[in-house]
Design an enzyme around this catalytic site. Structure first.
Site, PDB file in Angstrom:
ATOM      1  N   HIS A  96       0.866  -1.253   0.022  1.00 17.28           N
ATOM      2  CA  HIS A  96       0.096  -0.090  -0.044  1.00 17.28           C
ATOM      3  C   HIS A  96       0.899   1.556  -0.001  1.00 17.28           C
ATOM      4  O   HIS A  96       0.196   2.265   0.244  1.00 17.28           O
ATOM      5  CB  HIS A  96      -1.074  -0.152   1.058  1.00 17.28           C
ATOM      6  CG  HIS A  96      -2.067  -0.894   1.064  1.00 17.28           C
ATOM      7  ND1 HIS A  96      -2.634  -1.667   2.136  1.00 17.28           N
ATOM      8  CD2 HIS A  96      -2.652  -1.177   0.044  1.00 17.28           C
ATOM      9  CE1 HIS A  96      -3.584  -2.409   1.765  1.00 17.28           C
ATOM     10  NE2 HIS A  96      -3.691  -2.240   0.414  1.00 17.28           N
ATOM     11  N   ASP A 123      -5.905  -0.745  -4.620  1.00 16.71           N
ATOM     12  CA  ASP A 123      -6.284  -2.032  -4.156  1.00 16.71           C
ATOM     13  C   ASP A 123      -7.844  -2.238  -3.845  1.00 16.71           C
ATOM     14  O   ASP A 123      -8.135  -3.240  -4.084  1.00 16.71           O
ATOM     15  CB  ASP A 123      -5.353  -2.244  -2.823  1.00 16.71           C
ATOM     16  CG  ASP A 123      -5.468  -3.468  -2.141  1.00 16.71           C
ATOM     17  OD1 ASP A 123      -5.940  -4.560  -2.888  1.00 16.71           O
ATOM     18  OD2 ASP A 123      -5.391  -3.618  -0.973  1.00 16.71           O
TER      19      ASP A 123
END
Ligand code: ADP
Ligand code: SF4
Length: 692
Positions: free
Chosen positions: A174, A267
């Site tokens: 991330h 994501d």
């Protein structure tokens, strides 16, 4: 119990994760929730519901390992010292009650944290401004800092073990984690053995992974969360190059690979931009490089897709955040052959907005999400009816459908009357807009479930007036004594909203339309100006639709950017990019001042400088007005009620207060739960209080 189709058996095969065994292939990956260290009871109850619903593994959100990694106002997990262990142990206890494994995602956020609370200067591989607009720079770590960080991580691992977690994460995903910052060529400019070659940039990741493995021994499994592609092309990690090489380098060290893409907005892309299984093309290679179990995500809600992904060797376990939020009982429903009862995620990211707003997570599809502890709501259970009174629900949009379904589940005799020939209300219209087709699941799920209830009768094409309601309540065929008004709302045509508190002058000079007119196929002519003073998706998505339909479209909004609230659903950048790419002209930071024949007058929100703009059709996306005429009429005829059967009436959803779909569903759900069950407390739910 209905038997499941053997085609799904593969999803219920146990699998070894290091020294442990997961009972099936359903893996709730770490996900934020706006509860974190601030609301441990709320959190434990929410995670317990997932475990009860059949997920073999239930993970935390990111859990900060040290005050040097302080997420500020975001309510994430914390494991800074021993004092944080009991709060997390509450969750592991709750998860273990249902024979599931508990995983903890330990994090150091590196330059992603401005450390506004702890006021400790953030750290990074090299000196760099933090990954937000805070006027803060992270300092470059020296060797002692690297040793300290490893020690903090080790301590956090020991504490996680004391809290009885089964799976401990080493997290490099991330772009939110120090380990990923070290790996990144963009962020790591070191010249020592931790910078330069890929091997050097991966060194700290490897060391922390080995530290963690050594500490947990045979007690816990070690999972890695790693983003194999940053969707930045050659500037970043890609699944063809460094992402692949890193998996090759560390292939057999962790006990499990939880792989995804970075950043979070990629994501957790919404259904407006990405469809089910969208990460497969990035993560598909991982299993060919390791013998360890692989977990992958991608808003996977269909059991057939799950089976296919496992059979084709893409993943070993189905990773899920949003599908587990929309339906915590998804695994149980597949296990028990109740596939039609799955409440599929619609990919709207209202859940994500909870995290950005630091309030407990909420979900458009699952009204009980976030309410497990404070209101005691269970997604699959509801209290039985308290009387034999009949109920009329007027309006079959999200609020009416949810209310009728929940009252029906409670066992009441319910009549649902809908004026059009179709159930769904605003969903039926909005699902036709570009990218929003998955939103139809809000109505589809509820219609399927209502079909199973003999005690709920649905009348389509039934446009009820106040008189009809009063009259029908007396007829034994219907015989209801309570009315829920879920009649929705309509878009205003006078321009009133945040920026203009009086009607916009001159609206009679032009063809003025609202979203309702577009849905009703009222013809749009020539050059279109959309004025968006609502700031969620509607202005942007109408601009997209009208542009696709071939119009010249300009979008004007007083906000700093387009569809501004969608920053909270992580869609803003994609929306603005898309509109620019298809040729919509954008005018942020402008108000619509006045309307003339053939033009609109705009003004800069800062200087009031005025400009005129040619326009043939003006579309207003401003406030909405509740359709509460029946409600007001019933209020006025209350005096006659003593002669009639009606005992109560109540507006719900947009008829009560126009808002987002999640609010309408919640409102319908709340009304059904509270019916003949009113909570008389001043604050109608529990709160987590700071102990003084
Ligand atoms: P919400 O989001 O609150 O559920 P919607 O606008 O989506 O609101 O849905 C309202 C529904 O109520 C629509 O399907 C509309 O056709 C229906 N409706 C509105 N007025 C009446 C009425 N008088 N009788 C029956 N149905 C109605
Ligand atoms: Fe899915 Fe929307 Fe619920 Fe999130 S809020 S889980 S995206 S339906």
């Amino acid at each position: 119990m209905v038997q499941r189709d053997p085609i799904y058996d593969i999803l219920f095969e146990p699998i070894k994760i290091g020294p442990l065994t997961a009972k099936n292939r359903f893996y709730q990956v770490p996900h934020c929730n706006g509860m974190g260290y601030l609301r441990p009871n709320t959190l434990a109850a929410m995670r317990e519901i997932k475990a009860e619903g059949g997920w073999a593994v239930v993970c935390t959100e990111e859990v900060e390992i040290h005050p040097n990694s302080d997420n500020g106002s975001a309510a994430e997990g914390r494991l800074w010292d021993d004092g944080d262990i009991p709060a997390l142990a509450k969750m592991t206890d709750a998860v273990h009650k249902h024979n599931a494994l508990a995983g903890i995602e330990l994090v150091h956020g590196g330059y992603s944290n401005a450390n506004n609370y702890s006021r400790i200067p953030p750290i990074a591989p090299s000196t760099i401004s933090v990954n937000s607009y805070d006027p803060v720079q992270a300092r470059a770590m020296n060797k002692k800092d690297i040793r300290d960080f490893r020690e903090w991580h080790r301590k956090a691992v020991s504490r996680a073990m004391q809290a009885e977690f089964d799976i401990v994460y080493v997290y490099a995903g991330h772009n939110l984690t120090l380990l990923m910052h070290f790996i990144s060529r963009r962020l790591n400019h070191r010249t020592d053995e931790y910078g330069g070659s890929l091997e050097n940039r991966v060194r700290l990741f490897r060391e922390v992974l080995e530290d963690t493995k050594e500490l947990v021994g045979n007690k816990c499994a070690v999972a890695v969360r790693f983003a194999v592609d940053e969707i930045l092309g050659p500037k970043g990690i890609t699944c063809e190059h460094e992402g692949r090489e890193i998996i090759e380098m560390l292939a057999e060290i962790p006990d499990l690979w939880d792989v995804n893409i970075s950043e979070w907005e990629n994501d957790s892309a919404t259904s407006r931009f990405e469809k089910e299984g969208y990460q497969e093309k990035y993560i598909g290679f991982v299993k060919s490089l390791t013998t360890k179990p692989v977990v992958g995500v991608g808003r996977i809600t269909s059991p057939d897709t799950m089976v296919s992904m496992i059979k084709r060797g893409i993943v070993d376990m189905i990773g899920s955040a949003r599908p587990s939020i929309a339906d915590p009982f998804l695994p149980k429903k597949i296990e028990e052959g109740r596939i039609d009862e799955i409440r599929e995620c619609i990919g709207c990211n209202i859940c994500v907005a909870g995290d950005w707003l630091s309030v407990p997570i909420r979900c458009t599809q699952n009204a009980t999400m976030g309410e497990e502890w404070r209101r005691g709501w269970h997604p699959e259970k509801i209290e039985s009816k308290k009387s034999n009174d009949g109920i009329l629900v007027v309006g079959g949009g999200p609020a009416g459908l949810e209310c009728a379904l929940m009252l029906g589940k409670r066992g009441y005799k319910v009549i649902l009357a809908e004026k059009t020939e179709e159930l769904g209300g605003r969903i039926s219209n909005e699902t036709k807009l570009p990218g929003l087709s998955e939103w139809s699941r809000v109505k589809d799920y509820r219609i399927r479930m209502l079909d199973k209830l003999d005690n709920v009768k649905i009348y389509l094409g039934s446009h009820l007036s106040t008189e009809d309601i009063l009259e029908f309540s007396e007829e034994s065929k219907f015989g209801f004594s309570h009315v829920f008004l879920a009649t929705g709302s309509k878009w205003r045509k006078d321009g009133i909203a945040r920026e203009n508190r009086e009607p916009i002058p001159g609206l009679g000079n032009l063809l003025v339309l609202t979203a309702d007119d577009i849905f009703a196929d009222v013809p749009v002519k020539g050059q279109v100006v959309i004025f968006d003073d609502e700031h969620y998706y509607m202005g942007g998505v109408l601009a997209e639709k009208l542009r696709i339909d071939g119009h010249e479209v300009s979008l004007v909004t007083p906000a700093p950017d387009i569809s501004n609230w969608t920053h909270n659903t992580m869609e803003q950048r994609r929306i603005q990019k898309k509109l620019l790419q298809i040729g919509v002209k954008l005018y942020p930071q402008h108000n619509l001042n006045a309307v003339h024949n053939g033009s609109v007058e705009l003004s800069c929100v800062f200087t009031n400088h005025k400009t005129h703009y040619d326009c043939d059709s003006l579309v207003l996306v401003t406030e909405r007005v509740p359709n509460d005429e029946i409600y007001q009429n019933l209020q006025n005829s209350k005096s006659e009620f003593s002669k009639l059967k009606i005992k109560s009436f109540q507006p719900i959803g947009d008829c009560l207060a126009p808002g987002i779909i999640a609010n309408a569903v919640h409102s319908g759900h709340l009304a059904a739960r509270e019916f003949e069950n009113v909570n008389a407390e001043e604050v109608p739910f529990l709160r987590e209080r700071v102990k003084i």
